[in-house]
Design a protein around this motif. Structure first.
Motif, mmCIF file in Angstrom:
data_model
loop_
_atom_site.group_PDB
_atom_site.id
_atom_site.type_symbol
_atom_site.label_atom_id
_atom_site.label_comp_id
_atom_site.label_asym_id
_atom_site.label_seq_id
_atom_site.Cartn_x
_atom_site.Cartn_y
_atom_site.Cartn_z
ATOM 1 N N GLU A 261 0.602 -1.246 -0.020
ATOM 2 C CA GLU A 261 -0.197 0.022 0.054
ATOM 3 C C GLU A 261 0.844 1.279 -0.062
ATOM 4 O O GLU A 261 0.644 2.441 -0.419
ATOM 5 C CB GLU A 261 -0.700 -0.282 1.290
ATOM 6 C CG GLU A 261 -1.770 -1.117 1.050
ATOM 7 C CD GLU A 261 -2.874 -1.308 2.622
ATOM 8 O OE1 GLU A 261 -3.928 -2.110 2.665
ATOM 9 O OE2 GLU A 261 -2.847 -0.412 3.333
ATOM 10 N N ASN A 289 -7.439 -2.515 -3.456
ATOM 11 C CA ASN A 289 -8.296 -2.395 -3.079
ATOM 12 C C ASN A 289 -9.247 -1.086 -3.729
ATOM 13 O O ASN A 289 -8.732 -1.064 -5.304
ATOM 14 C CB ASN A 289 -8.290 -1.191 -1.613
ATOM 15 C CG ASN A 289 -7.339 -0.141 -1.776
ATOM 16 O OD1 ASN A 289 -7.322 0.616 -2.542
ATOM 17 N ND2 ASN A 289 -6.633 0.240 -0.259
ATOM 18 N N ILE A 290 -10.216 -0.675 -3.685
ATOM 19 C CA ILE A 290 -11.131 0.553 -4.517
ATOM 20 C C ILE A 290 -10.224 1.709 -4.549
ATOM 21 O O ILE A 290 -10.463 2.482 -5.863
ATOM 22 C CB ILE A 290 -12.685 0.576 -3.935
ATOM 23 C CG1 ILE A 290 -13.364 1.476 -5.157
ATOM 24 C CG2 ILE A 290 -12.293 1.170 -2.275
ATOM 25 C CD1 ILE A 290 -14.090 0.222 -5.785
ATOM 26 N N ASP A 291 -9.415 2.277 -3.410
ATOM 27 C CA ASP A 291 -9.382 3.545 -3.639
ATOM 28 C C ASP A 291 -8.039 3.444 -4.230
ATOM 29 O O ASP A 291 -7.537 4.605 -5.523
ATOM 30 C CB ASP A 291 -8.883 3.779 -2.828
ATOM 31 C CG ASP A 291 -9.960 4.996 -0.943
ATOM 32 O OD1 ASP A 291 -10.697 4.999 -1.881
ATOM 33 O OD2 ASP A 291 -9.568 4.447 -0.430
ATOM 34 N N GLN A 292 -7.693 2.331 -4.892
ATOM 35 C CA GLN A 292 -6.224 2.181 -6.030
ATOM 36 C C GLN A 292 -7.033 2.302 -6.875
ATOM 37 O O GLN A 292 -6.441 2.921 -7.979
ATOM 38 C CB GLN A 292 -5.520 1.243 -5.397
ATOM 39 C CG GLN A 292 -4.406 1.588 -4.929
ATOM 40 C CD GLN A 292 -3.976 0.291 -3.633
ATOM 41 O OE1 GLN A 292 -5.186 -0.770 -2.966
ATOM 42 N NE2 GLN A 292 -2.370 0.016 -3.551
ATOM 43 N N LYS A 293 -7.605 1.558 -7.430
ATOM 44 C CA LYS A 293 -8.596 1.239 -9.114
ATOM 45 C C LYS A 293 -9.445 2.611 -8.947
ATOM 46 O O LYS A 293 -9.200 2.851 -10.165
ATOM 47 C CB LYS A 293 -10.162 -0.190 -8.370
ATOM 48 C CG LYS A 293 -9.735 -0.992 -7.842
ATOM 49 C CD LYS A 293 -10.380 -2.231 -7.972
ATOM 50 C CE LYS A 293 -9.760 -3.510 -7.073
ATOM 51 N NZ LYS A 293 -11.228 -4.260 -7.150
ATOM 52 N N LYS A 294 -9.837 3.467 -7.976
ATOM 53 C CA LYS A 294 -10.509 4.647 -8.537
ATOM 54 C C LYS A 294 -8.760 5.388 -9.228
ATOM 55 O O LYS A 294 -9.613 6.564 -9.848
ATOM 56 C CB LYS A 294 -11.288 5.266 -7.315
ATOM 57 C CG LYS A 294 -12.266 5.045 -7.181
ATOM 58 C CD LYS A 294 -13.424 5.148 -5.695
ATOM 59 C CE LYS A 294 -14.166 5.035 -5.743
ATOM 60 N NZ LYS A 294 -14.833 5.292 -4.312
ATOM 61 N N ARG A 295 -8.168 5.679 -8.351
ATOM 62 C CA ARG A 295 -6.380 5.996 -8.993
ATOM 63 C C ARG A 295 -6.945 5.592 -10.539
ATOM 64 O O ARG A 295 -6.337 7.090 -11.193
ATOM 65 C CB ARG A 295 -5.336 5.985 -7.935
ATOM 66 C CG ARG A 295 -6.084 6.903 -6.559
ATOM 67 C CD ARG A 295 -4.214 7.411 -6.343
ATOM 68 N NE ARG A 295 -3.935 6.118 -5.443
ATOM 69 C CZ ARG A 295 -4.519 6.041 -3.797
ATOM 70 N NH1 ARG A 295 -4.954 5.538 -3.584
ATOM 71 N NH2 ARG A 295 -3.488 4.436 -3.974
ATOM 72 N N CYS A 296 -6.395 4.355 -10.944
ATOM 73 C CA CYS A 296 -5.933 4.289 -12.086
ATOM 74 C C CYS A 296 -7.107 4.316 -12.510
ATOM 75 O O CYS A 296 -6.916 4.891 -13.939
ATOM 76 C CB CYS A 296 -6.156 2.269 -12.102
ATOM 77 S SG CYS A 296 -5.714 1.769 -13.510
ATOM 78 N N ASP A 298 -8.830 7.486 -12.843
ATOM 79 C CA ASP A 298 -8.693 8.504 -13.731
ATOM 80 C C ASP A 298 -7.743 9.133 -13.992
ATOM 81 O O ASP A 298 -8.030 9.444 -14.889
ATOM 82 C CB ASP A 298 -8.210 8.941 -11.774
ATOM 83 C CG ASP A 298 -9.605 9.309 -10.707
ATOM 84 O OD1 ASP A 298 -10.948 8.988 -11.418
ATOM 85 O OD2 ASP A 298 -10.240 9.282 -9.826
#
Length: 306
Positions: A261, A289-296, A298
């Protein structure tokens, strides 16, 4: 030429292995042979793929872990290969399949809040009992490595822990009893050096000062701590701190997960953990996790320039 029965080939294979592998490994092989293989195939002269496949399904249905069943199959194949080479058995070409897993296994990992709560307690109460938990949480060491660690393996000047041994309890089928073994680590790559973080270094210095003649770090005694006893201590500690229970190995998972992380490179994390290859680390711990997926997503969206 008369075909030799499985029990005879297995007996020869076991004796050959006795001279080639660590005693703990030999005990594991011997237990698999006598507990799982001989009762099924002992009097057979030929084992078919269908028989081996049925055994896999039956063992899984009986509640055995997939890793345990894979170890059983690996042992069976090794004995069959030995039979081909030394006893006139026909070569095998089994393609054993395992049922597809439809649900992903969730790693036993502390939440960040509970990790901080545990670390705060360990930092405020550095004892020879608590230090093993802190080491596992700050280095990813296995419990056997934690219990076997000697003060001679801790270089506080260079801030390095050297892993060179592990302690565990194995069942000796021949003696019909368990025995505690202090041996070399799990694999060649498990022999490794791990840097000591600031919080762990402070705790180690405090404990060393209070017990300057202790041989082992955990417990402060002349003999290594029994892993199963230390697991019980860890469980009681979590209860006392009102932290949801996880297995001790979950501290290793927690350490690795936090490293990933924090975007530590995978090869370095793999080396610290003592994995034999990076793929083990990737398969176990790299699950964004979902935050990492969102950054990807974006980043992908911005790359379109729309």
């Amino acid at each position: 030429m008369e075909t030799i029965l499985f029990k005879d080939v297995a007996s020869q294979w076991i004796e050959a292995k006795r001279k080639l592998v660590k005693h703990s490994t030999f005990c594991a092989y011997n237990l698999i042979v006598h507990t799982h293989l001989l009762p099924l195939f002992g009097d057979d002269a030929l084992i078919t793929e269908a028989q081996a496949q049925k055994m896999v399904i039956d063992k899984l249905n009986a509640g055995l872990a997939r890793k345990t069943v894979r170890d059983i199959i690996a042992t069976l194949k090794a004995i069959a290969k030995y039979g081909t080479k030394h006893c006139g058995w026909a070569a095998i070409s089994w393609e054993i399949e395992f049922p597809t897993e439809t649900t992903a296994k969730k790693l036993p990992v502390l939440t960040m809040a509970n990790q901080r709560k545990l670390m705060m307690h360990l930092s405020e109460s550095p004892t020879s009992q608590n230090i093993g938990v802190m080491m596992a949480l700050c280095t990813g060491m296995r419990i056997g490595e934690v219990c076997a660690l000697k003060w001679a393996d801790v270089d506080m000047q260079s801030r390095i822990i050297t892993i060179g041994s592990t302690v565990g309890r194995v069942y000796d089928y021949e003696k019909k009893a368990t025995e505690r073994l202090l041996t070399s680590p799990k694999t060649r790559t498990s022999n490794r050096e791990i840097p000591i973080c600031r919080e762990l270094l402070t705790a180690l210095r405090s404990i060393r000062k209070s017990a300057p003649k202790a041989l082992y770090v955990v417990g402060g005694g002349e003999y290594p701590k029994e892993p199963r006893i230390y697991r019980d201590y860890f469980a009681r500690l979590l209860t006392r701190l009102n932290i949801p229970k996880i297995v001790f190995h979950g501290l290793r998972h927690t350490f690795a997960t936090r490293c990933i992380e924090c975007q530590c490179d995978y090869k370095t994390v793999s080396t610290i953990l003592g994995h034999s290859n990076v793929s083990t680390t990737l398969n176990l711990y790299v699950h964004p996790n979902i935050d990492q997926k969102k950054r990807c997503i974006d980043k992908f969206s911005k790359s379109l320039g729309l």
